[in-house]
Design a protein around this motif. Structure first.
Motif, short mmCIF file in Angstrom:
data_model
loop_
_atom_site.label_atom_id
_atom_site.label_comp_id
_atom_site.label_asym_id
_atom_site.label_seq_id
_atom_site.Cartn_x
_atom_site.Cartn_y
_atom_site.Cartn_z
N THR A 101 -30.44 25.09 -13.45
CA THR A 101 -31.76 24.68 -12.98
C THR A 101 -31.89 24.99 -11.50
OG1 THR A 101 -31.92 22.94 -14.65
CG2 THR A 101 -33.36 22.75 -12.74
N ILE A 102 -33.00 25.62 -11.15
CA ILE A 102 -33.32 25.94 -9.76
C ILE A 102 -34.54 25.10 -9.41
CG2 ILE A 102 -33.96 27.73 -8.11
CD1 ILE A 102 -32.75 29.75 -10.18
N SER A 103 -34.43 24.29 -8.37
CA SER A 103 -35.52 23.39 -8.00
C SER A 103 -35.91 23.58 -6.55
CB SER A 103 -35.12 21.93 -8.21
OG SER A 103 -34.83 21.69 -9.56
N LEU A 104 -37.19 23.46 -6.28
CA LEU A 104 -37.71 23.51 -4.92
C LEU A 104 -37.82 22.09 -4.38
CD1 LEU A 104 -40.65 26.02 -5.47
CD2 LEU A 104 -38.31 26.52 -4.77
N SER A 105 -37.63 21.96 -3.10
CA SER A 105 -37.81 20.67 -2.44
C SER A 105 -39.06 20.78 -1.58
CB SER A 105 -36.58 20.37 -1.58
OG SER A 105 -36.76 19.14 -0.91
N LEU A 106 -40.16 20.20 -2.07
CA LEU A 106 -41.45 20.34 -1.41
C LEU A 106 -41.98 18.97 -0.99
CD1 LEU A 106 -43.14 22.81 -3.92
CD2 LEU A 106 -42.02 23.38 -1.76
N ASP A 112 -44.96 30.86 -12.85
CA ASP A 112 -45.98 30.51 -11.86
C ASP A 112 -46.19 29.00 -11.78
OD1 ASP A 112 -46.45 33.12 -11.17
OD2 ASP A 112 -48.44 33.24 -12.07
N ASN A 113 -46.23 28.53 -10.54
CA ASN A 113 -46.55 27.14 -10.21
C ASN A 113 -45.53 26.12 -10.70
OD1 ASN A 113 -48.89 27.95 -8.83
ND2 ASN A 113 -49.98 28.08 -10.76
N LYS A 114 -44.34 26.58 -11.06
CA LYS A 114 -43.29 25.66 -11.47
C LYS A 114 -42.42 25.30 -10.26
CE LYS A 114 -43.18 26.92 -16.25
NZ LYS A 114 -42.41 26.94 -17.45
N VAL A 115 -42.19 24.02 -10.07
CA VAL A 115 -41.36 23.53 -8.98
C VAL A 115 -39.88 23.60 -9.35
CG1 VAL A 115 -40.86 21.50 -7.55
CG2 VAL A 115 -43.20 22.03 -8.16
N SER A 116 -39.60 23.58 -10.64
CA SER A 116 -38.24 23.62 -11.14
C SER A 116 -38.20 24.54 -12.37
CB SER A 116 -37.81 22.21 -11.53
OG SER A 116 -36.52 22.19 -12.03
N VAL A 117 -37.19 25.40 -12.43
CA VAL A 117 -37.03 26.29 -13.59
C VAL A 117 -35.61 26.17 -14.13
CG1 VAL A 117 -38.82 27.91 -12.84
CG2 VAL A 117 -36.49 28.31 -12.16
N THR A 118 -35.52 26.16 -15.45
CA THR A 118 -34.22 26.10 -16.11
C THR A 118 -34.01 27.41 -16.85
OG1 THR A 118 -34.37 23.70 -16.32
CG2 THR A 118 -32.79 24.83 -17.75
N LEU A 119 -32.91 28.08 -16.54
CA LEU A 119 -32.59 29.39 -17.11
C LEU A 119 -31.14 29.41 -17.55
CD1 LEU A 119 -34.08 31.41 -14.12
CD2 LEU A 119 -35.19 31.11 -16.33
N SER A 120 -30.84 30.29 -18.48
CA SER A 120 -29.43 30.49 -18.82
C SER A 120 -28.76 31.16 -17.62
CB SER A 120 -29.29 31.37 -20.06
OG SER A 120 -29.65 32.71 -19.75
N THR A 121 -27.45 31.09 -17.56
CA THR A 121 -26.72 31.71 -16.45
C THR A 121 -27.03 33.20 -16.37
OG1 THR A 121 -24.99 30.06 -16.69
CG2 THR A 121 -24.43 32.01 -15.44
#
Length: 82
Positions: free
Chosen positions: A2-7, A38-47
């Motif tokens: 998971t990659i998340s932005l801190s806004l 688009d417009n996602k603050v957090s994205v979950t992806l496979s490695t």
């Protein structure tokens, strides 16, 4: 992964949203726009999906500011997932 932005709590992140205010978020991987993110603050992806060079751009859109001459409402960052 998971990659998340801190806004800051503006736009859609406010507990009580304000009309006309939102974050526009664009994700690019290896130079290609990923419109499904688009417009996602957090994205979950496979490695495997996450591997590559990423750029995320965030712009705060608000009716309160007519011109952002100094670019204070926009920022971007690059990072790599190996």
């Amino acid at each position: 992964m998971t990659i998340s932005l801190s806004l800051l709590e503006f736009g859609q992140l406010r507990t009580k949203p304000i009309d006309g205010e939102m974050y526009r978020i664009r994700w690019h991987k290896d130079g290609m726009l990923k419109p499904n993110l688009d417009n996602k603050v957090s994205v979950t992806l496979s490695t495997e999906e996450a591997k590559g060079v990423w750029k995320v751009s965030v712009q705060l859109l608000t009716d309160e500011v007519r011109k952002d001459l100094k670019g204070a409402l926009h920022d971007s960052a690059k990072f790599e997932v190996r």
